[in-house]
Design a protein around this motif. Sequence first.
Motif, PDB file in Angstrom:
ATOM      1  N   SER A  53       0.837  -1.208   0.000  1.00 51.59           N
ATOM      2  CA  SER A  53       0.000   0.000   0.000  1.00 51.59           C
ATOM      3  C   SER A  53       0.869   1.255   0.000  1.00 51.59           C
ATOM      4  O   SER A  53       1.967   1.257   0.575  1.00 51.59           O
ATOM      5  CB  SER A  53      -0.904   0.021   1.225  1.00 51.59           C
ATOM      6  OG  SER A  53      -1.695  -1.141   1.245  1.00 51.59           O
TER       7      SER A  53
ATOM      8  N   ALA B 164       0.785   5.813  -0.185  1.00 54.15           N
ATOM      9  CA  ALA B 164       0.091   7.108  -0.218  1.00 54.15           C
ATOM     10  C   ALA B 164       1.085   8.187  -0.616  1.00 54.15           C
ATOM     11  O   ALA B 164       2.272   8.105  -0.280  1.00 54.15           O
ATOM     12  CB  ALA B 164      -0.509   7.432   1.146  1.00 54.15           C
TER      13      ALA B 164
ATOM     14  N   LEU C 104      -3.944   7.554  -3.046  1.00 59.86           N
ATOM     15  CA  LEU C 104      -3.936   6.528  -1.996  1.00 59.86           C
ATOM     16  C   LEU C 104      -4.301   5.192  -2.615  1.00 59.86           C
ATOM     17  O   LEU C 104      -5.339   5.075  -3.265  1.00 59.86           O
ATOM     18  CB  LEU C 104      -4.961   6.885  -0.900  1.00 59.86           C
ATOM     19  CG  LEU C 104      -5.147   5.830   0.196  1.00 59.86           C
ATOM     20  CD1 LEU C 104      -3.889   5.665   1.042  1.00 59.86           C
ATOM     21  CD2 LEU C 104      -6.327   6.193   1.103  1.00 59.86           C
ATOM     22  N   ASP C 105      -3.418   4.241  -2.423  1.00 62.40           N
ATOM     23  CA  ASP C 105      -3.740   2.860  -2.819  1.00 62.40           C
ATOM     24  C   ASP C 105      -3.538   1.999  -1.579  1.00 62.40           C
ATOM     25  O   ASP C 105      -2.420   1.586  -1.284  1.00 62.40           O
ATOM     26  CB  ASP C 105      -2.829   2.407  -3.966  1.00 62.40           C
ATOM     27  CG  ASP C 105      -3.058   0.936  -4.303  1.00 62.40           C
ATOM     28  OD1 ASP C 105      -4.114   0.384  -3.929  1.00 62.40           O
ATOM     29  OD2 ASP C 105      -2.166   0.340  -4.949  1.00 62.40           O
TER      30      ASP C 105
ATOM     31  N   ALA D 177      -4.595   1.282   5.329  1.00 61.74           N
ATOM     32  CA  ALA D 177      -5.167   2.623   5.200  1.00 61.74           C
ATOM     33  C   ALA D 177      -4.974   3.383   6.500  1.00 61.74           C
ATOM     34  O   ALA D 177      -4.553   4.549   6.500  1.00 61.74           O
ATOM     35  CB  ALA D 177      -6.654   2.537   4.848  1.00 61.74           C
TER      36      ALA D 177
ATOM     37  N   THR E  92     -11.259   4.038  -2.150  1.00 59.36           N
ATOM     38  CA  THR E  92     -10.736   4.391  -0.821  1.00 59.36           C
ATOM     39  C   THR E  92     -11.832   4.328   0.229  1.00 59.36           C
ATOM     40  O   THR E  92     -11.573   4.163   1.416  1.00 59.36           O
ATOM     41  CB  THR E  92     -10.167   5.822  -0.810  1.00 59.36           C
ATOM     42  OG1 THR E  92     -11.151   6.706  -1.338  1.00 59.36           O
ATOM     43  CG2 THR E  92      -8.906   5.936  -1.597  1.00 59.36           C
TER      44      THR E  92
ATOM     45  N   TRP F 285     -12.273   1.713   3.325  1.00 60.25           N
ATOM     46  CA  TRP F 285     -11.238   1.748   4.351  1.00 60.25           C
ATOM     47  C   TRP F 285     -11.354   2.992   5.212  1.00 60.25           C
ATOM     48  O   TRP F 285     -11.267   2.922   6.429  1.00 60.25           O
ATOM     49  CB  TRP F 285      -9.842   1.754   3.722  1.00 60.25           C
ATOM     50  CG  TRP F 285      -9.581   0.667   2.723  1.00 60.25           C
ATOM     51  CD1 TRP F 285      -9.060   0.832   1.478  1.00 60.25           C
ATOM     52  CD2 TRP F 285      -9.811  -0.725   2.882  1.00 60.25           C
ATOM     53  NE1 TRP F 285      -8.954  -0.372   0.854  1.00 60.25           N
ATOM     54  CE2 TRP F 285      -9.402  -1.350   1.683  1.00 60.25           C
ATOM     55  CE3 TRP F 285     -10.320  -1.517   3.912  1.00 60.25           C
ATOM     56  CZ2 TRP F 285      -9.496  -2.721   1.502  1.00 60.25           C
ATOM     57  CZ3 TRP F 285     -10.407  -2.880   3.721  1.00 60.25           C
ATOM     58  CH2 TRP F 285     -10.000  -3.469   2.542  1.00 60.25           C
TER      59      TRP F 285
END
Length: 318
Positions: free
Chosen positions: A222, A224, A240-241, A248, A275, A278
């Motif tokens: 992940s 950001a 954001l992934d 998250a 997103t 999360w």
Amino acid sequence: MHLVLATESQKAERDRVTHSAWGSPLTVEQFHQREVRLRAHPWCREGMRTWLLQADDGRVLASCESFHNDSYLRGPDGGYTAGDSFSIASVFTEESLRGHGHASRLMDLVAAELERASPRGHAAVLFSDVGAPLYRRSGYVEAPAWDWHLPAREGLSTRRVDSLLKDADVTAALERMRRPSVPFFLWPSPAQVDWHLERERIYAELLRRPRPEACGAAVGDSTALWAMMARYGELVVLMLDARSEEDAAALLETAGALAHRAGLAKVVLWEEPNTLPWVTRVPGATRVARDGALPMLRPLRPGLPAAPDVPFPRALWV
Ligand SMILES: CC(C)(COP(=O)(O)OP(=O)(O)OC[C@H]1O[C@@H](n2cnc3c(N)ncnc32)[C@H](O)[C@@H]1OP(=O)(O)O)[C@@H](O)C(=O)NCCC(=O)NCCS
């Protein structure tokens, strides 16, 4: 009345008149210097143009800018075709000239020109600060705009992430991110993300304040990316992934910690379908109707999905 591209001296003149809309708290000269520096940035050198609506006597009636974006349209076989999209910004009519349809005319002419001159053209997008009606007249349709606000908090840990990202890590960070699985999307280049960081660098210098210690973070798979909006006391999440709720939370908690250390009040995340699940569960997150920056899209060719089905990460804002 006709559409022209601004010369360098016309761009400098527009900096001085548009200062009334976007200059504060900078002086006219500082704002001009900001604009000169942004126009010299690689992302702008690649694909930024300043458009003028000119009266027959040469007077400038209205102006705006366009920036180039890569975009991807899914075909019937499920594969994506790369194309060109354009983000429109800084639409401006001087106060004494307002209400005569100049901005609307400019928007019509710019879209027609983009359509004519872009064989791979997909869409024009903009982020309206004046609501939807003005731009609807020129064929733009709005998408919903919600934000998540997270308080910047003292004492939050940055240890929950694997690494903090520096300006030089942006290209690799974007490569790690999953692209959305939707019929059509725009994807920011590393240069576009760095353009946000260039704005951060400029305001940090001019307003004499520290930059955040990092422009993003990674944990597991992940990632950001974020940037400081010094004038508003915000750290805005650009991309954001997050692959899990824990990731998250770790990324956004880190953003909150770095925001606090940089003297910022909150973290702002633009809501996107991927997103949403999360962020809803991150402690302290509140959902707020976005004030300004309403995403709007005008197709430059048939076959594009409706604007509400297009994701708009904050990195696309201009
Ligand atoms: C917004 C702006 C470009 C409009 O220019 P213009 O040449 O007067 O635009 P047009 O004559 O084509 O259209 C005017 C319409 O825009 C609307 N409009 C202008 N400012 C607006 C605002 N702040 N909020 C909502 N609508 C607004 C007017 O109400 C008017 O609508 P109407 O014709 O139904 O009465 C001009 O007011 C301006 O430069 N404002 C400051 C900079 C800015 O906010 N730019 C937009 C950034 S997204």
